[in-house]
Structure formats: structure tokens, C-alpha cells
Design a protein around this motif. Sequence first.
Motif, PDB file in Angstrom:
ATOM      1  N   ASN A  52      -2.303 -13.514 -14.537  1.00 23.33           N
ATOM      2  CA  ASN A  52      -3.576 -12.886 -14.898  1.00 23.33           C
ATOM      3  C   ASN A  52      -4.016 -11.938 -13.784  1.00 23.33           C
ATOM      4  O   ASN A  52      -4.401 -10.786 -14.026  1.00 23.33           O
ATOM      5  N   ARG A  53      -3.902 -12.412 -12.555  1.00 23.20           N
ATOM      6  CA  ARG A  53      -4.355 -11.631 -11.397  1.00 23.20           C
ATOM      7  C   ARG A  53      -3.456 -10.402 -11.154  1.00 23.20           C
ATOM      8  O   ARG A  53      -3.950  -9.307 -10.880  1.00 23.20           O
ATOM      9  N   ILE A  54      -2.135 -10.606 -11.234  1.00 27.48           N
ATOM     10  CA  ILE A  54      -1.201  -9.487 -10.996  1.00 27.48           C
ATOM     11  C   ILE A  54      -1.342  -8.446 -12.103  1.00 27.48           C
ATOM     12  O   ILE A  54      -1.357  -7.242 -11.849  1.00 27.48           O
ATOM     13  N   SER A  55      -1.477  -8.923 -13.355  1.00 34.95           N
ATOM     14  CA  SER A  55      -1.612  -7.991 -14.476  1.00 34.95           C
ATOM     15  C   SER A  55      -2.905  -7.184 -14.351  1.00 34.95           C
ATOM     16  O   SER A  55      -2.923  -5.972 -14.579  1.00 34.95           O
ATOM     17  N   GLU A  56      -3.990  -7.852 -13.957  1.00 30.95           N
ATOM     18  CA  GLU A  56      -5.259  -7.143 -13.723  1.00 30.95           C
ATOM     19  C   GLU A  56      -5.057  -6.035 -12.678  1.00 30.95           C
ATOM     20  O   GLU A  56      -5.513  -4.894 -12.855  1.00 30.95           O
ATOM     21  N   TYR A  57      -4.373  -6.381 -11.603  1.00 30.85           N
ATOM     22  CA  TYR A  57      -4.137  -5.432 -10.496  1.00 30.85           C
ATOM     23  C   TYR A  57      -3.435  -4.165 -11.015  1.00 30.85           C
ATOM     24  O   TYR A  57      -3.882  -3.046 -10.749  1.00 30.85           O
ATOM     25  N   PHE A  58      -2.360  -4.368 -11.784  1.00 31.24           N
ATOM     26  CA  PHE A  58      -1.588  -3.203 -12.245  1.00 31.24           C
ATOM     27  C   PHE A  58      -2.300  -2.433 -13.355  1.00 31.24           C
ATOM     28  O   PHE A  58      -2.305  -1.204 -13.367  1.00 31.24           O
ATOM     29  N   MET A  59      -2.897  -3.146 -14.301  1.00 31.26           N
ATOM     30  CA  MET A  59      -3.583  -2.466 -15.405  1.00 31.26           C
ATOM     31  C   MET A  59      -4.746  -1.608 -14.877  1.00 31.26           C
ATOM     32  O   MET A  59      -4.953  -0.471 -15.325  1.00 31.26           O
ATOM     33  N   THR A  60      -5.485  -2.146 -13.907  1.00 32.33           N
ATOM     34  CA  THR A  60      -6.612  -1.404 -13.323  1.00 32.33           C
ATOM     35  C   THR A  60      -6.115  -0.121 -12.666  1.00 32.33           C
ATOM     36  O   THR A  60      -6.688   0.962 -12.848  1.00 32.33           O
ATOM     37  N   ARG A  61      -5.037  -0.233 -11.889  1.00 29.88           N
ATOM     38  CA  ARG A  61      -4.519   0.939 -11.177  1.00 29.88           C
ATOM     39  C   ARG A  61      -3.869   1.946 -12.122  1.00 29.88           C
ATOM     40  O   ARG A  61      -3.997   3.158 -11.917  1.00 29.88           O
ATOM     41  N   LEU A  62      -3.209   1.457 -13.141  1.00 27.26           N
ATOM     42  CA  LEU A  62      -2.625   2.384 -14.127  1.00 27.26           C
ATOM     43  C   LEU A  62      -3.730   3.153 -14.852  1.00 27.26           C
ATOM     44  O   LEU A  62      -3.620   4.352 -15.066  1.00 27.26           O
ATOM     45  N   ASN A  63      -4.809   2.451 -15.213  1.00 24.75           N
ATOM     46  CA  ASN A  63      -5.967   3.116 -15.830  1.00 24.75           C
ATOM     47  C   ASN A  63      -6.481   4.249 -14.952  1.00 24.75           C
ATOM     48  O   ASN A  63      -6.816   5.333 -15.431  1.00 24.75           O
ATOM     49  N   SER A  64      -6.518   3.994 -13.642  1.00 29.50           N
ATOM     50  CA  SER A  64      -7.091   4.979 -12.714  1.00 29.50           C
ATOM     51  C   SER A  64      -6.209   6.217 -12.560  1.00 29.50           C
ATOM     52  O   SER A  64      -6.681   7.258 -12.124  1.00 29.50           O
ATOM     53  N   ILE A  65      -4.908   6.116 -12.913  1.00 30.06           N
ATOM     54  CA  ILE A  65      -4.049   7.319 -12.858  1.00 30.06           C
ATOM     55  C   ILE A  65      -3.807   7.897 -14.257  1.00 30.06           C
ATOM     56  O   ILE A  65      -2.915   8.710 -14.460  1.00 30.06           O
ATOM     57  N   GLY A  66      -4.603   7.426 -15.231  1.00 22.32           N
ATOM     58  CA  GLY A  66      -4.544   8.024 -16.562  1.00 22.32           C
ATOM     59  C   GLY A  66      -3.576   7.383 -17.539  1.00 22.32           C
ATOM     60  O   GLY A  66      -3.342   7.906 -18.619  1.00 22.32           O
ATOM     61  N   VAL A  67      -2.998   6.227 -17.159  1.00 26.23           N
ATOM     62  CA  VAL A  67      -2.161   5.486 -18.113  1.00 26.23           C
ATOM     63  C   VAL A  67      -3.076   4.488 -18.813  1.00 26.23           C
ATOM     64  O   VAL A  67      -3.358   3.405 -18.298  1.00 26.23           O
ATOM     65  N   GLN A  68      -3.571   4.878 -19.974  1.00 28.22           N
ATOM     66  CA  GLN A  68      -4.564   4.049 -20.669  1.00 28.22           C
ATOM     67  C   GLN A  68      -3.938   2.748 -21.157  1.00 28.22           C
ATOM     68  O   GLN A  68      -2.796   2.734 -21.619  1.00 28.22           O
ATOM     69  N   ASN A  69      -4.706   1.673 -21.025  1.00 25.20           N
ATOM     70  CA  ASN A  69      -4.212   0.372 -21.494  1.00 25.20           C
ATOM     71  C   ASN A  69      -5.363  -0.460 -22.026  1.00 25.20           C
ATOM     72  O   ASN A  69      -6.514  -0.046 -21.992  1.00 25.20           O
ATOM     73  N   HIS A  70      -5.018  -1.631 -22.538  1.00 27.52           N
ATOM     74  CA  HIS A  70      -6.001  -2.448 -23.268  1.00 27.52           C
ATOM     75  C   HIS A  70      -6.927  -3.236 -22.344  1.00 27.52           C
ATOM     76  O   HIS A  70      -7.892  -3.854 -22.800  1.00 27.52           O
ATOM     77  N   PHE A  71      -6.669  -3.242 -21.041  1.00 26.31           N
ATOM     78  CA  PHE A  71      -7.428  -4.071 -20.110  1.00 26.31           C
ATOM     79  C   PHE A  71      -8.852  -3.534 -19.905  1.00 26.31           C
ATOM     80  O   PHE A  71      -9.036  -2.341 -19.674  1.00 26.31           O
ATOM     81  N   ILE A  72      -9.839  -4.415 -20.015  1.00 27.01           N
ATOM     82  CA  ILE A  72     -11.232  -4.042 -19.734  1.00 27.01           C
ATOM     83  C   ILE A  72     -11.671  -4.677 -18.414  1.00 27.01           C
ATOM     84  O   ILE A  72     -12.032  -3.989 -17.480  1.00 27.01           O
ATOM     85  N   LYS A  73     -11.608  -6.023 -18.341  1.00 26.70           N
ATOM     86  CA  LYS A  73     -11.938  -6.681 -17.070  1.00 26.70           C
ATOM     87  C   LYS A  73     -11.429  -8.122 -17.090  1.00 26.70           C
ATOM     88  O   LYS A  73     -11.229  -8.708 -18.161  1.00 26.70           O
ATOM     89  N   ARG A  74     -11.221  -8.666 -15.886  1.00 29.28           N
ATOM     90  CA  ARG A  74     -10.845 -10.073 -15.777  1.00 29.28           C
ATOM     91  C   ARG A  74     -12.114 -10.902 -15.855  1.00 29.28           C
ATOM     92  O   ARG A  74     -13.113 -10.575 -15.222  1.00 29.28           O
ATOM     93  N   LEU A  75     -12.079 -11.973 -16.647  1.00 27.63           N
ATOM     94  CA  LEU A  75     -13.264 -12.808 -16.854  1.00 27.63           C
ATOM     95  C   LEU A  75     -13.302 -13.998 -15.906  1.00 27.63           C
ATOM     96  O   LEU A  75     -14.355 -14.391 -15.430  1.00 27.63           O
ATOM     97  N   ASN A  76     -12.149 -14.599 -15.670  1.00 26.26           N
ATOM     98  CA  ASN A  76     -12.068 -15.789 -14.814  1.00 26.26           C
ATOM     99  C   ASN A  76     -10.608 -15.973 -14.397  1.00 26.26           C
ATOM    100  O   ASN A  76      -9.817 -15.038 -14.530  1.00 26.26           O
ATOM    101  N   LEU A  77     -10.273 -17.143 -13.922  1.00 29.41           N
ATOM    102  CA  LEU A  77      -8.917 -17.369 -13.397  1.00 29.41           C
ATOM    103  C   LEU A  77      -7.818 -17.099 -14.418  1.00 29.41           C
ATOM    104  O   LEU A  77      -6.744 -16.626 -14.064  1.00 29.41           O
TER     105      LEU A  77
END
Length: 252
Positions: A52-77
Motif C-alpha cells: 500500500n505504501r510503496i504503491s502510494e509512493y509511485f502513483m503519487t509521483r507518476l501523477n506529478s509527472i503527468g502519468v494519470q492514474n486511479h490513486f487519490i489518497k492513502r486512507l490508512n495502513l
Amino acid sequence: MTTRRKKIYEGKAKILYEGPEPGTLIQYFKDDTSAFNETKKAVLEGKGVINNRISEYFMTRLNSIGVQNHFIKRLNLREQLIREVEIIPLQVVCRNVAAGSLSQRLGLPEGQALPRSIIEFYLKDDKLSDPMVTEEHITAFNWASTQEIDDMMALTLRINDFLNGAFGAVGISLIDFKVEFGRLWEGDYARVMLADEISPDSCRLWDAQTNEKMDKDRFRRDLGDVIENYTEVARRLGVMKEMPTVIQGGLH
């Protein structure tokens, strides 16, 4: 809380629940691990938390370089809020180094660098063991359009460049990885975007110095220390700060 929510889908490693708003889902990461089409199974305590944590890390960074993905935010562990997309029934595999089924199919020694990154498509179907398919199959059976294939390939190569850099910077070689894509519908128009997860479950990762495997192959091949290696990947990426101690007595 999870028991009261409406379950939409349960896969091998994740559960999707109805989200708090229309067009959203909650993605829950399980500790369940399987290989060889679920003929080998185990529960690895803490795996879902790390992924969950690693996927959040990559999805957030990919979003920031314009690779759109389904991730909105991490809710908990174990949970993240994601956009609801219509999953395209294909696994897109990008290979940089010969390993796994590519080595077996083509007789290439594991670890041999490929002349260039190779993208392969596999049909998402457990009963058929996710067979490899060509673009001809994909368009003939209407699993995706030619434009969607082009979009998925272009996005996969961008993801490959980004992941190669991110892992390379922390002494990890990205051998290959699998991604999935979905359609985000806006009226009659659908946009292709990255979905699912990016974690040691979906990437082949080797230590750049020793070639020690740091991914799900440790489970597939009975190499042991699966959680220790997943944790080491998270530690090197710098995503351990908010994480509980997963090793040494389980979750705290």
C-alpha cells in the motif's frame, strides 16, 4: 468497518469496496500471496501494509509527472481511495532484462540485458493462466482499441523510464514489471489511465550489486525472507517513516 462496506470485487491480493462518493472505490491490500495461478498460497504478515505504501509512493509521483492514474489518497495502513475505472482485461508487461517466462520461452539466460525494453500483453484470465496475446487478438476480440493499445504502450514506456530512475537511484535494478490500465469515462469519452498497483508484487527487482532478488520471486522460488526484502525496498525508497515495524513481532 470493512465488514459493513459493500464489497465490489475481491482479487488475489486486494479487495475493492464501494467508495464514499460516486466514482470512487476503496482499495484494500491483503497479506495473501499466491503464485502459479493460486496453486501456491500463503499469508505474509505485513505485506499489504508495505505494498500500500510503496504503491502510494509511485502513483503519487507518476501523477506529478503527468502519468494519470486511479490513486487519490492513502486512507490508512492498508487502504487507499481510488477512482473507479473500467479495467481493460489485459496485463501489460514491460521487460528490460531477461527473466521469468521470457527466459523460459526464448531460452535466454536469466539476467541477460535485452536489446531494448519489450512490451508484452497478457489476457487477464486466471482460468486460462493469463495467456500471452498479440495486438491482433486484442483488436479482433475488442478488448481494447488500436488507440488504447498505443496509449497503454506509450504510458508503459514512460512508467518504465520513471521506475528505472527511481529504483536505480537506490541501488535496485528494475528487471521487468506488470501494470494494468482502466478507462475513466467522462460522458461518452473514455481516458486510459494506470490502475491496480506498483509494488514488489508486480515488479521484478534485483539488488544492483548482488543481483539478490527483492520481489515476489522470493515467494515463488522458496527463497525465504519475502517480507524482509519487501521492507528493504520500502526502506531504500524512503517510505518507511510512517510505517509500523512490520518485521520483528509483526505489526505494531
